[in-house]
Design a protein around this motif. Structure first.
Motif, short mmCIF file in Angstrom:
data_model
loop_
_atom_site.label_atom_id
_atom_site.label_comp_id
_atom_site.label_asym_id
_atom_site.label_seq_id
_atom_site.Cartn_x
_atom_site.Cartn_y
_atom_site.Cartn_z
N LEU A 87 0.83 -1.11 -0.06
CA LEU A 87 0.14 0.07 -0.06
C LEU A 87 0.72 1.19 0.08
N LEU A 88 0.31 2.34 -0.60
CA LEU A 88 0.90 3.59 -0.80
C LEU A 88 0.21 4.48 0.14
N LEU A 89 0.75 5.38 1.08
CA LEU A 89 0.17 6.35 1.89
C LEU A 89 0.77 7.52 1.39
N PRO A 90 0.13 8.36 0.50
CA PRO A 90 0.79 9.54 -0.25
C PRO A 90 0.50 10.55 0.87
N ILE A 91 1.73 11.57 0.82
CA ILE A 91 1.78 12.61 1.68
C ILE A 91 1.63 13.91 0.75
N TYR A 92 0.62 14.75 0.99
CA TYR A 92 0.58 16.00 0.30
C TYR A 92 0.70 17.26 1.05
N ALA A 99 2.99 15.10 8.30
CA ALA A 99 3.63 13.58 7.92
C ALA A 99 4.41 12.96 9.12
N TRP A 100 4.43 13.69 10.32
CA TRP A 100 5.42 12.89 11.25
C TRP A 100 4.33 12.00 11.94
N ARG A 122 8.54 2.13 4.17
CA ARG A 122 9.52 2.89 3.81
C ARG A 122 9.48 4.27 3.04
N TRP A 123 9.97 5.28 2.82
CA TRP A 123 9.83 6.41 2.54
C TRP A 123 10.12 6.30 0.76
N LEU A 124 9.20 6.98 0.17
CA LEU A 124 9.58 6.75 -1.53
C LEU A 124 9.47 8.38 -1.66
N LEU A 130 5.55 7.81 -8.33
CA LEU A 130 4.85 7.70 -9.75
C LEU A 130 5.29 6.61 -10.57
N GLU A 131 6.65 6.14 -10.29
CA GLU A 131 6.97 4.80 -11.08
C GLU A 131 6.12 3.71 -10.56
N LEU A 132 5.57 3.65 -9.16
CA LEU A 132 4.75 2.67 -8.96
C LEU A 132 3.19 2.90 -9.19
N TYR A 133 3.02 4.10 -9.23
CA TYR A 133 1.57 4.50 -9.44
C TYR A 133 1.30 5.82 -10.46
N PRO A 134 1.62 5.64 -11.63
CA PRO A 134 1.82 6.70 -12.43
C PRO A 134 0.44 7.62 -12.67
N GLN A 135 -0.74 7.17 -12.27
CA GLN A 135 -2.00 7.51 -12.26
C GLN A 135 -2.27 8.46 -11.31
N LEU A 136 -1.56 8.43 -10.28
CA LEU A 136 -1.66 9.18 -8.85
C LEU A 136 -1.74 10.60 -9.13
N SER A 137 -2.59 11.55 -8.55
CA SER A 137 -2.33 12.97 -8.59
C SER A 137 -1.27 13.43 -8.08
N THR A 138 -0.44 14.32 -8.90
CA THR A 138 0.70 14.96 -8.33
C THR A 138 0.79 16.37 -7.77
N GLU A 139 -0.31 16.88 -7.76
CA GLU A 139 -0.42 18.29 -7.22
C GLU A 139 -0.18 18.28 -5.73
N GLY A 140 0.92 18.73 -5.36
CA GLY A 140 1.25 19.02 -3.89
C GLY A 140 2.00 17.67 -3.41
N LEU A 141 2.06 16.81 -4.13
CA LEU A 141 2.69 15.48 -3.61
C LEU A 141 4.15 15.61 -3.07
N LYS A 142 4.58 15.08 -1.94
CA LYS A 142 5.39 15.30 -1.35
C LYS A 142 6.35 14.05 -1.13
N GLY A 143 5.74 12.97 -1.69
CA GLY A 143 6.17 11.59 -1.40
C GLY A 143 4.99 10.56 -0.97
#
Length: 375
Positions: A87-92, A99-100, A122-124, A130-143
């Motif tokens: 699972l990915l937990l995106p941080i925006y 994030a902490w 682990r932190w990405l 985006l390599e793992l999830y290219p469709q994910l929204s990138t606006e404000g994405l910190k990892g």
């Protein structure tokens, strides 16, 4: 020789696991289900075998630790119907929890798993995400944080439990509506096929009706010591298209403009989006509301906008009830997925619980009086 006769009311995963555990310990068990086994609450989950990362925020550490142990057991013992899911937990930049807080929660989550993991969180970086999830929204994405939980083929795993129970000697009666129970171990059963009513007597009866557990007690004029909130969980299934490859990772995300959590998961070749938490009563149909559809489509549009059109055109909806124990009506944050048991003479009523901990709940029940030989 059987230790005695037990009647179990309710053919969801909790009832089946209780009946199975009793039969393994030498009891003669009959299970009564109003419709078909595993057709109600146990068939409408988010298909995860998980500890419940968000329950850490509510302080339910014991429940999370128990769930993580049980997650490992299901994955180890029934690998044909359950597997690890990354699972990915995106941080925006704009989100409700810092994030902490997620970092601390995932550290505790992995720690409580006691090494029963394919890998630690682990932190990405954004490019790795985006390599793992290219469709994910990138606006404000910190990892994003990558972590692991379990996923099940819910129907297949449920039928595996049912098969194990029958192999252990449990006698299953479907289409048998238990209309009333007594504290003397008696049942009044109405057969749906012909409407005939019959009475049955057992040494012990277990009320494992899930959302209907309190209702059965009320119909039987037996006071309940537990208050249940009935919550409707709704989901959306979206098929992929030639232009939309189904990712191998799931997403664990905040609902936009809310502190609620939602999942976007690959499941049996489709994208599963869920879940909502809306109040529900037993006397109204369990179906996805317009507000829930708007909420889940909003989650999809926010995180995976490329999937929105397909969801609107070919998405399928399903919904189910969940019984949640409320310790205090004045403090709804006390709502828990934990389980509780009430004993009234020869009747034991089981409240709450979740799919992941169904076998643990059964073991705990059978290890206590009266099934352990104590009065």
């Amino acid at each position: 020789m059987a230790l005695g006769h037990v009647g179990v009311v309710g053919g969801g995963v909790n009832g089946l696991c209780i009946a199975w555990e009793l039969a393994k310990r030498g009891w003669d068990v009959q299970l009564f289900e109003r419709g078909h086994c595993l057709a109600q609450t146990s068939s409408a989950s988010t298909k995860l075998l998980h500890g419940g990362l968000r329950y850490l925020e509510q302080g339910h550490l014991a429940l999370v630790a128990e769930s993580l142990r049980e997650r490992a057991s299901w994955l180890r013992e029934v690998p044909q119907h359950a597997h690890w899911l990354p699972l990915l937990l995106p941080i925006y930049r704009q989100q409700h929890r810092p994030a902490w807080q997620w970092r601390a929660g995932l550290g505790l989550y992995d720690g409580l798993a006691l090494g029963r993991l394919p890998g630690f969180a682990r932190w990405l970086r954004p490019d790795q995400v985006l390599e793992l999830y290219p469709q994910l929204s990138t606006e404000g994405l910190k990892g994003a944080w990558q972590f692991w939980d379990g996923q099940m083929d819910e129907q297949a795993l449920g039928w595996w439990v049912l098969d194990q129970a029958q192999r252990a000697g449990v006698e299953i009666h479907e289409g048998c509506d238990v209309r009333e129970v007594t504290t003397k171990g008696e049942l009044t059963v109405q057969t749906s096929a012909n409407g005939i009513t019959s009475n049955h007597a057992f040494a012990w009866v277990v009320n494992a009706c899930g959302p209907w557990a309190v209702d059965l007690l009320e119909r039987s004029e037996i006071p309940s010591s537990v208050q249940l909130d009935l919550v409707r969980g709704s989901h959306l299934l979206v098929p992929p298209s030639p232009a939309l490859a189904l990712p191998k990772h799931g997403l664990f995300v905040e609902v936009p403009s809310s502190r609620r959590i939602a999942f976007l998961l690959p499941y049996k070749g489709e994208l599963l989006v869920g879940t909502t938490e809306e109040a529900q009563s037993l006397n109204e149909p369990v179906r996805v509301s317009e507000a829930e559809q708007k909420q889940l489509l909003g989650v999809l549009e926010h995180y995976l906008p490329a999937w929105l059109s397909m969801a609107q055109q070919q998405g399928r909806w399903f919904s189910g009830l969940r019984p949640i124990i409320v310790r205090s009506r004045a403090d709804l944050s006390s709502a828990s997925r934990e389980a509780d048991v009430q004993r009234d003479g020869r009747l034991l009523s089981v409240f709450g619980g979740k799919w992941t901990t169904a076998r643990s709940l059964a073991e705990q029940l059978v290890n206590r009086a009266p099934f352990n030989g104590q009065p």
